[in-house]
Write a protein that holds these residues in place. Structure first.
Motif, short mmCIF file in Angstrom:
data_model
loop_
_atom_site.label_atom_id
_atom_site.label_comp_id
_atom_site.label_asym_id
_atom_site.label_seq_id
_atom_site.Cartn_x
_atom_site.Cartn_y
_atom_site.Cartn_z
N ILE A 6 0.68 -1.10 -0.10
CA ILE A 6 -0.16 0.04 0.17
C ILE A 6 1.02 1.20 -0.04
O ILE A 6 1.87 1.19 0.80
N TYR A 7 0.60 2.12 -1.06
CA TYR A 7 1.45 3.24 -1.13
C TYR A 7 0.82 4.61 -0.59
O TYR A 7 -0.50 4.75 -0.77
N TYR A 8 1.47 5.22 0.32
CA TYR A 8 0.87 6.39 1.10
C TYR A 8 1.61 8.00 0.55
O TYR A 8 2.85 7.67 0.35
N CYS A 9 0.89 8.66 0.41
CA CYS A 9 1.74 10.09 0.24
C CYS A 9 1.41 10.83 1.93
O CYS A 9 0.66 10.63 2.44
N ALA A 10 2.62 11.62 1.71
CA ALA A 10 2.47 12.59 3.02
C ALA A 10 3.02 13.81 2.78
O ALA A 10 4.11 14.07 1.78
N VAL A 11 2.67 14.87 3.62
CA VAL A 11 3.28 16.26 3.15
C VAL A 11 3.37 16.77 4.62
O VAL A 11 2.97 16.58 5.60
N GLY A 12 4.03 17.90 4.57
CA GLY A 12 4.37 18.61 5.77
C GLY A 12 5.08 18.14 6.60
O GLY A 12 5.22 18.12 7.85
N GLY A 13 6.54 17.35 5.99
CA GLY A 13 7.39 16.96 6.67
C GLY A 13 8.43 17.69 7.17
O GLY A 13 8.48 19.12 6.96
N PRO A 14 9.59 17.14 7.70
CA PRO A 14 10.56 18.04 8.04
C PRO A 14 11.40 18.95 7.02
O PRO A 14 11.53 18.54 5.94
N TRP A 15 11.64 20.05 7.47
CA TRP A 15 12.34 20.89 6.60
C TRP A 15 13.38 20.51 5.65
O TRP A 15 14.37 19.85 6.34
N ARG A 16 13.48 20.79 4.45
CA ARG A 16 14.48 20.35 3.61
C ARG A 16 14.77 18.77 3.67
O ARG A 16 15.62 18.14 3.50
N CYS A 17 13.77 18.00 4.12
CA CYS A 17 13.72 16.53 4.10
C CYS A 17 14.72 16.08 5.07
O CYS A 17 15.79 15.07 4.62
N SER A 18 15.18 16.97 6.26
CA SER A 18 16.22 16.51 7.06
C SER A 18 15.91 15.14 7.86
O SER A 18 16.71 14.65 8.36
N GLY A 19 14.61 14.60 7.56
CA GLY A 19 14.56 13.38 8.37
C GLY A 19 14.78 12.03 7.38
O GLY A 19 14.53 11.15 7.53
N GLY A 20 15.47 12.65 6.29
CA GLY A 20 15.71 11.52 5.19
C GLY A 20 14.36 10.86 4.86
O GLY A 20 13.46 11.39 4.40
N LEU A 21 14.62 9.60 4.60
CA LEU A 21 13.16 8.76 4.34
C LEU A 21 12.48 8.28 5.35
O LEU A 21 11.80 7.17 5.26
N ASN B 201 7.07 12.78 11.91
CA ASN B 201 7.00 14.34 11.80
C ASN B 201 6.23 14.70 10.41
O ASN B 201 6.73 15.90 10.02
N TYR B 202 5.23 14.07 9.77
CA TYR B 202 4.51 14.57 8.69
C TYR B 202 3.46 15.09 9.25
O TYR B 202 2.68 14.65 9.92
N ASN B 203 2.98 16.14 8.46
CA ASN B 203 1.71 16.75 8.93
C ASN B 203 0.51 16.04 8.65
O ASN B 203 -0.65 15.96 9.30
N ALA B 204 0.36 15.32 7.47
CA ALA B 204 -0.81 14.77 6.92
C ALA B 204 -0.50 13.62 6.20
O ALA B 204 0.50 13.75 5.46
N TRP B 205 -1.41 12.70 6.23
CA TRP B 205 -1.16 11.29 5.30
C TRP B 205 -2.36 11.00 4.54
O TRP B 205 -3.48 11.25 5.05
N GLY B 206 -2.31 10.52 3.36
CA GLY B 206 -3.15 9.85 2.70
C GLY B 206 -3.88 8.48 3.25
O GLY B 206 -3.07 8.10 4.25
N GLN B 207 -4.85 7.92 2.84
CA GLN B 207 -5.34 6.50 3.30
C GLN B 207 -4.53 5.40 2.41
O GLN B 207 -4.71 4.37 2.68
N GLY B 208 -3.86 5.87 1.45
CA GLY B 208 -3.21 4.78 0.65
C GLY B 208 -3.91 4.08 -0.66
O GLY B 208 -5.03 4.30 -0.76
N THR B 209 -2.92 3.63 -1.28
CA THR B 209 -3.39 3.02 -2.87
C THR B 209 -2.80 1.74 -3.13
O THR B 209 -1.52 1.82 -2.77
N GLN B 210 -3.18 0.77 -3.23
CA GLN B 210 -2.85 -0.43 -3.38
C GLN B 210 -2.15 -0.69 -4.63
O GLN B 210 -2.64 -0.60 -5.77
N VAL B 211 -0.87 -1.08 -4.77
CA VAL B 211 -0.16 -1.66 -5.61
C VAL B 211 0.21 -3.10 -5.57
O VAL B 211 0.78 -3.42 -4.56
N THR B 212 -0.10 -4.03 -6.60
CA THR B 212 0.29 -5.26 -6.78
C THR B 212 0.89 -5.60 -7.99
O THR B 212 0.36 -5.41 -9.14
N VAL B 213 1.94 -6.17 -7.96
CA VAL B 213 2.65 -6.74 -8.88
C VAL B 213 2.90 -8.18 -9.12
O VAL B 213 3.53 -8.79 -8.01
#
Length: 126
Positions: free
Chosen positions: A93-108, A112-124
Motif C-alpha cells: 500500500i502506497y501512501y503520500c505524506a506532506v508537511g514533513g521536516p524542513w529540507r527533508c532533514s528526516g531523510g526517508l 513528523n509529517y503533518n498529513a497522510w493519505g489513506q493509501g492506494t494498493q499496488v500489486t505486482v
C-alpha cells in the motif's frame, strides 16, 4: 487538517509501470518535505521517495533508485510517483505524506509529517 487522496494504484505484471498521484494539500506544505511511503503486509511502513518543492532535496530508497521518479506540480497541487520496471517486491500500500521536516532533514523516515493519505494498493505479479 489536510485531506490527502492518492490514486493510481492497480495490479500489474512485473516489468510494468504505474503513476501514483496525491492531491488535496495546501501549497504551503510543499515548502516542507513531501513524499511517498509504502507498507507491505507484515512489514513496517518505509520511505520510497521524498522531495521538497523547490527541488533542493530529492531522496530515493535504494530498491527504487533508477526505477521510480517523484515529482511535484505546484499548479495542479499534485505529488506524483512514476514507477517503472515494477517488481513483485514493490507490492504494497502506497501512501503520500506532506508537511514533513524542513529540507527533508528526516531523510526517508516516516516521522513528523503533518498529513497522510489513506493509501492506494499496488500489486505486482510475477
Amino acid at each position: 487538517q489536510e485531506q490527502l487522496v492518492e490514486s493510481g494504484g492497480d495490479s500489474v505484471q512485473a516489468g510494468g509501470s504505474l503513476r501514483l498521484s496525491c492531491t488535496g494539500y495546501d501549497l504551503r506544505y510543499s515548502r516542507l518535505c513531501m513524499g511517498w511511503f509504502r507498507q507491505a503486509p507484515g512489514k513496517d511502513r518505509e520511505g520510497v521517495a521524498v522531495m521538497n518543492s523547490p527541488g533542493e532535496v530529492t531522496l530515493y530508497a535504494d530498491p527504487v533508485k533508477g526505477r521510480f521518479i517523484i515529482s511535484h506540480d505546484s499548479a495542479k497541487k499534485t505529488l506524483s510517483l512514476n514507477m517503472n520496471a515494477l517488481k513483485p517486491e514493490d507490492t504494497a500500500i502506497y501512501y503520500c505524506a506532506v508537511g514533513g521536516p524542513w529540507r527533508c532533514s528526516g531523510g526517508l523516515g516516516t516521522a513528523n509529517y503533518n498529513a497522510w493519505g489513506q493509501g492506494t494498493q499496488v500489486t505486482v505479479s510475477s
